[in-house]
Each structure stands twice: as structure tokens, then as C-alpha cells.
Design an enzyme around this catalytic site. Structure first.
Site, mmCIF file in Angstrom:
data_model
loop_
_atom_site.group_PDB
_atom_site.id
_atom_site.type_symbol
_atom_site.label_atom_id
_atom_site.label_comp_id
_atom_site.label_asym_id
_atom_site.label_seq_id
_atom_site.Cartn_x
_atom_site.Cartn_y
_atom_site.Cartn_z
ATOM 1 N N ASP A 8 32.443 22.908 19.322
ATOM 2 C CA ASP A 8 33.038 21.962 20.277
ATOM 3 C C ASP A 8 32.575 20.557 19.910
ATOM 4 O O ASP A 8 31.574 20.379 19.204
ATOM 5 C CB ASP A 8 32.619 22.277 21.719
ATOM 6 C CG ASP A 8 33.281 21.334 22.727
ATOM 7 O OD1 ASP A 8 34.499 21.094 22.614
ATOM 8 O OD2 ASP A 8 32.578 20.815 23.610
ATOM 9 N N SER A 9 33.290 19.561 20.426
ATOM 10 C CA SER A 9 32.874 18.174 20.216
ATOM 11 C C SER A 9 31.505 17.919 20.843
ATOM 12 O O SER A 9 30.792 17.018 20.409
ATOM 13 C CB SER A 9 33.899 17.235 20.853
ATOM 14 O OG SER A 9 33.966 17.487 22.244
ATOM 15 N N TYR A 40 36.068 13.639 21.619
ATOM 16 C CA TYR A 40 37.168 13.675 20.658
ATOM 17 C C TYR A 40 38.502 13.322 21.330
ATOM 18 O O TYR A 40 39.470 13.002 20.650
ATOM 19 C CB TYR A 40 37.332 15.090 20.088
ATOM 20 C CG TYR A 40 36.381 15.497 18.983
ATOM 21 C CD1 TYR A 40 35.240 14.755 18.670
ATOM 22 C CD2 TYR A 40 36.634 16.651 18.239
ATOM 23 C CE1 TYR A 40 34.382 15.165 17.652
ATOM 24 C CE2 TYR A 40 35.789 17.052 17.215
ATOM 25 C CZ TYR A 40 34.659 16.313 16.931
ATOM 26 O OH TYR A 40 33.831 16.721 15.922
ATOM 27 N N GLY A 41 38.523 13.437 22.650
ATOM 28 C CA GLY A 41 39.790 13.400 23.397
ATOM 29 C C GLY A 41 40.636 12.156 23.201
ATOM 30 O O GLY A 41 41.849 12.193 23.347
ATOM 31 N N CYS A 71 37.232 24.211 21.779
ATOM 32 C CA CYS A 71 37.585 22.845 22.159
ATOM 33 C C CYS A 71 39.106 22.759 22.120
ATOM 34 O O CYS A 71 39.722 23.060 21.089
ATOM 35 C CB CYS A 71 36.968 21.879 21.148
ATOM 36 S SG CYS A 71 37.464 20.160 21.355
ATOM 37 N N ASN A 72 39.699 22.378 23.244
ATOM 38 C CA ASN A 72 41.162 22.297 23.294
ATOM 39 C C ASN A 72 41.690 21.189 22.401
ATOM 40 O O ASN A 72 42.734 21.331 21.774
ATOM 41 C CB ASN A 72 41.620 22.046 24.731
ATOM 42 C CG ASN A 72 41.456 23.272 25.595
ATOM 43 O OD1 ASN A 72 42.387 24.042 25.764
ATOM 44 N ND2 ASN A 72 40.267 23.490 26.133
ATOM 45 N N THR A 73 40.964 20.072 22.364
ATOM 46 C CA THR A 73 41.434 18.928 21.575
ATOM 47 C C THR A 73 41.491 19.307 20.096
ATOM 48 O O THR A 73 42.469 19.029 19.402
ATOM 49 C CB THR A 73 40.509 17.715 21.809
ATOM 50 O OG1 THR A 73 40.339 17.544 23.221
ATOM 51 C CG2 THR A 73 41.092 16.459 21.218
ATOM 52 N N GLU A 156 29.479 14.581 29.917
ATOM 53 C CA GLU A 156 28.497 14.431 28.831
ATOM 54 C C GLU A 156 27.300 13.602 29.309
ATOM 55 O O GLU A 156 26.184 13.786 28.852
ATOM 56 C CB GLU A 156 29.133 13.762 27.601
ATOM 57 C CG GLU A 156 30.118 14.647 26.829
ATOM 58 C CD GLU A 156 29.464 15.565 25.787
ATOM 59 O OE1 GLU A 156 28.589 15.111 25.053
ATOM 60 O OE2 GLU A 156 29.850 16.756 25.733
ATOM 61 N N CYS A 190 40.383 21.915 29.108
ATOM 62 C CA CYS A 190 39.312 21.287 28.334
ATOM 63 C C CYS A 190 38.064 22.099 28.646
ATOM 64 O O CYS A 190 37.798 22.393 29.824
ATOM 65 C CB CYS A 190 39.118 19.836 28.756
ATOM 66 S SG CYS A 190 37.622 19.082 28.063
ATOM 67 N N THR A 191 37.330 22.471 27.614
ATOM 68 C CA THR A 191 36.222 23.402 27.836
ATOM 69 C C THR A 191 35.036 22.762 28.572
ATOM 70 O O THR A 191 34.117 23.463 28.990
ATOM 71 C CB THR A 191 35.751 24.012 26.500
ATOM 72 O OG1 THR A 191 35.437 22.956 25.579
ATOM 73 C CG2 THR A 191 36.836 24.884 25.912
ATOM 74 N N HIS A 192 35.077 21.448 28.740
ATOM 75 C CA HIS A 192 34.050 20.803 29.568
ATOM 76 C C HIS A 192 34.298 21.047 31.072
ATOM 77 O O HIS A 192 33.363 20.989 31.871
ATOM 78 C CB HIS A 192 34.051 19.288 29.350
ATOM 79 C CG HIS A 192 33.369 18.825 28.103
ATOM 80 N ND1 HIS A 192 33.856 19.073 26.854
ATOM 81 C CD2 HIS A 192 32.228 18.115 27.922
ATOM 82 C CE1 HIS A 192 33.056 18.525 25.946
ATOM 83 N NE2 HIS A 192 32.057 17.940 26.575
HETATM 84 N N1 DGL Z 1 35.732 20.279 25.169
HETATM 85 C C1 DGL Z 1 36.741 19.477 24.533
HETATM 86 C C2 DGL Z 1 38.115 20.040 24.862
HETATM 87 O O1 DGL Z 1 38.203 21.212 25.237
HETATM 88 C C3 DGL Z 1 36.487 18.047 24.912
HETATM 89 C C4 DGL Z 1 37.148 17.094 24.032
HETATM 90 C C5 DGL Z 1 36.489 15.753 23.962
HETATM 91 O O2 DGL Z 1 35.469 15.670 23.271
HETATM 92 O O3 DGL Z 1 37.052 14.806 24.507
HETATM 93 O O4 DGL Z 1 39.120 19.379 24.737
#
Ligand code: DGL
Length: 272
Positions: A8-9, A40-41, A71-73, A156, A190-192
């Protein structure tokens, strides 16, 4: 043989890792958070692809045969190119999987109104991955998206529980529900976001189901390993979990406790 890589990011993928460990505790996992370059978004397609490929290469170099982009992004912007362009030459016997496909396969069957809301990063929303993928499995469903650019930075930085942070979250949800008040299924794309699940549940109408991806991804991985014994045979099974971060390890270990259920002792990694 090697561990299953989970990328993940930043910290978000830990919500997926927790569910993978719950469902498949026998496997070894190697988590990599690119915290130094998160979020990363809001980054471009090219940059997310480049960073994700570096992370995948690092996990391959450390023995992983299977990597989950938790990570979805990264799943939206890099997965297809890595699978189709890079893997055949880089590592033809290794595999990279994402988190969007397993979720979109079942969302249509969860929703009764066939109106599905997606909360995600700007990058994931702009990619239209959820709209396209849900359209394949449930063409009768309408998908309404809301980009939440502040949420990952809030999480974060551990600001999401504070009043000001909650106001941002509330506003984005209200904006989404104003676009379509028939939405009965809300996916945390988003996994966050699973760390916000109970707060989100407390502010949406009672008939709205809030869906986190972790359990869905874990089910899907179990199924994948069953169907691919040649990949499964390369996955170590000692129940060992290790962590890598591109940021300061002490900070990672402290913040990771918000997401992971146990003591985290990470090592530093430089990605390039
Ligand atoms: N956990 C990432 C996702 O699922 C977060 C992306 C990010 O870093 O903005 O998209």
C-alpha cells in the site's frame, strides 16, 4: 518459496492484511508501506504506476511470488499495466492481484436499490474503475462516486478522530448522499477508510450498508490460492508477518497500531 507480499502507499493496506491473517493465518506475509511517498491518491497515472512497479519489484526481490496491491489507487492505475506489460518479461511465474475486482464482483448483489456509492481517492474516482467493473458484473446498478482527497492525509496524520477531521468526512458523505438519496450500499473504496467505518455508519441513514473490502479480498485470495496450486505451493506457511516502510520505522510502528492488531516492528526500505 516466499511470503505473500502486501503493498500500500502507506498504512491503509494494514486493514487488508489484518483480514488476510484472520482468514489465512498459516501463510507468511511481507507488508510494504511506501509511507515516504504517500498519499498516492492525488498523483498522476504515470507516477502511481512507477512507484507501484518499484514496490512490486522490491517484494519480488525479497522472495514473494504473489503480491496483493492492497491499495485501490494502485489497483486502479497500475495493476493492469503491470499484469499485461511488465509481468510477462519481469517475472512470468509471479502474480500481482488488486482489491477492486473482488469488491466489484459482489457489490451488485449486496445492493437492493441498485444504487451504489463509492468513497475513494481522487485517483480511483478519476479512473472510473468502480463504475466500469461494477458495470460488468451488475449492469443494472448505478454507481455514484465521491472523491475524498482529505481523508488519507487525515488518517496518515492521525487527525481523523478530531472534530475538524470529522467535519471533512461528514461533508463528503453528505455531498455523496445528496447526489443520490437512493444509495443503500456504500463501499469504502480506499483501504485507509475502514478506520472510519463506525463513524460513517453513525452518520448515514440506517438502511445504508457500509462495506469495507478486507473480508471480501481475503475470501477472494483463499479462492485464488485454491484455484492456483502452482502459486500456492510457492507461499511460505509459518504464520510469520514482516513489515517494510520507506519512512521512519519508529513512526511507522507507532501509527501502524491504529490499523494492525499486534506489535509492529518494521524495517526500512528505499524504493527506486
Ligand atoms: N490506501 C490507498 C487506497 O486504497 C490510499 C491511496 C493514497 O495513498 O492516497 O487507495
Amino acid at each position: 518459496m516466499g511470503p505473500i507480499g502486501v503493498f500500500d502507499s502507506g498504512y491503509g493496506g494494514l486493514t487488508i492484511l489484518a483480514e488476510l491473517r484472520e482468514k489465512l493465518p498459516e501463510y507468511d506475509y511481507l507488508y510494504l508501506g511506501d509511507n515516504a511517498r504517500a498519499p498516492y491518491g492525488t498523483r498522476s497515472f504515470d507516477v502511481v504506476y512507477e512507484f507501484t512497479l518499484q514496490a512490486v519489484q522490491e517484494l519480488f526481490d525479497r522472495g514473494c511470488h504473489l503480491v496483493i496491491l492492497a491499495c485501490n489507487t494502485a489497483s486502479a492505475k497500475a495493476l493492469r499495466t503491470i499484469q499485461q506489460k511488465d509481468l510477462p518479461t519481469l517475472a512470468p511465474n509471479k502474480r500481482v492481484l488488486g482489491v477492486i475486482r473482488p469488491s466489484t464482483e459482489i457489490l451488485g448483489s449486496i445492493s437492493q436499490s441498485k444504487r451504489i456509492g463509492v468513497l475513494a481517492t481522487q485517483g480511483t474516482v478519476a479512473s472510473d474503475s468502480y463504475v466500469i467493473e461494477i458495470g460488468k458484473f451488475s449492469p443494472e446498478a448505478t454507481v455514484v462516486q465521491q472523491a475524498c482527497p482529505m481523508w488519507v492525509p487525515l488518517i496518515e496524520n492521525n487527525e481523523h478522530d478530531k472534530d475538524a477531521g470529522r467535519e471533512f468526512i461528514r461533508k463528503d458523505i453528505e455531498t455523496l448522499l445528496e447526489k443520490d438519496d437512493q444509495i443503500d450500499t456504500l463501499v469504502l473504496g480506499c483501504t485507509h477508510y475502514p478506520v472510519l467505518k463506525s463513524f460513517i455508519e453513525s452518520i448515514v441513514p440506517r438502511n445504508v450498508k457500509v462495506i469495507a473490502q478486507g473480508k471480501i479480498v481475503a475470501e477472494s485470495l483463499a479462492d485464488y490460492l485454491n484455484r492456483h496450486p502452482e502459486i500456492e505451493a510457492n507461499c511460505l506457511k509459518n504464520g510469520v508477518v514482516s513489515y517494510l516502510t520507506s519512512e521512519n520505522t519508529q513512526e511507522f510502528d507507532q501509527n501502524a497500531s491504529i490499523f494492525a492488531k499486534d506489535d509492529v516492528r518494521s524495517s526500512h526500505v528505499s524504493l527506486h
